[in-house]
Every structure is written in C-alpha cells, then in structure tokens.
Design a protein around this motif. Sequence first.
Motif, PDB file in Angstrom:
ATOM      1  N   GLU A  55       3.817  -9.692  -9.174  1.00  0.00           N
ATOM      2  CA  GLU A  55       4.556 -10.480  -8.010  1.00  0.00           C
ATOM      3  C   GLU A  55       3.822 -10.097  -6.721  1.00  0.00           C
ATOM      4  O   GLU A  55       3.578 -10.722  -5.781  1.00  0.00           O
ATOM      5  CB  GLU A  55       5.951 -10.174  -8.173  1.00  0.00           C
ATOM      6  N   ALA A  56       3.671  -8.659  -6.637  1.00  0.00           N
ATOM      7  CA  ALA A  56       3.215  -8.053  -5.176  1.00  0.00           C
ATOM      8  C   ALA A  56       1.719  -8.456  -5.076  1.00  0.00           C
ATOM      9  O   ALA A  56       1.497  -8.927  -4.033  1.00  0.00           O
ATOM     10  CB  ALA A  56       3.208  -6.663  -5.480  1.00  0.00           C
ATOM     11  N   ARG A  57       1.098  -8.641  -6.049  1.00  0.00           N
ATOM     12  CA  ARG A  57      -0.217  -9.132  -5.790  1.00  0.00           C
ATOM     13  C   ARG A  57      -0.477 -10.497  -5.583  1.00  0.00           C
ATOM     14  O   ARG A  57      -1.169 -11.051  -4.698  1.00  0.00           O
ATOM     15  CB  ARG A  57      -1.269  -8.886  -7.167  1.00  0.00           C
TER      16      ARG A  57
END
Length: 81
Positions: A55-57
Amino acid sequence: MATMNISLPDPMKNWVDAQTATGRYSNASDYVRDLIRRDQERLAKVAHMQMLVDEARQGGISDETMEDIRVRALHQAGLKR
C-alpha cells in the motif's frame, strides 16, 4: 480431530520430549500444536506487513519533509496546533 504421524531425528525427538518434561505442554501433540499456531500467527503478521508495504509503495513518494509529517501527525493527534 485428525491424527498425523511424523518421523523426527533423535535430537529433535529429544527436544520435544524435553519441552513436554517442563510441564508447559502435557504431551508432544500439545507442543506441536503450539508450534503450528505460532507459525500461523507469524505468517499472518508477515502477510499484513507485506500488505502495508505494498500500500505504501502504491502511494508514491511524498514531497513532505520528516518535520512536515511530524507536525501534521502531532496536529492530528491534538498534541500541537
């Protein structure tokens, strides 16, 4: 409950026997069930962490500095205005 027979090298069997001798486990089956539960929990945590990383990427790169992020987090937590 299903039954499963496994073969272990002597040192591993001795280890299992020693773990049950401590009294923490009533028998070898209890010990193996505990190991499996712990492994399931560990794998679930790894999968959750991987999901967070993915999700962060996908969120991209922020232009904010660490100080910007800190100030925003403190403000959202109601600790600083």
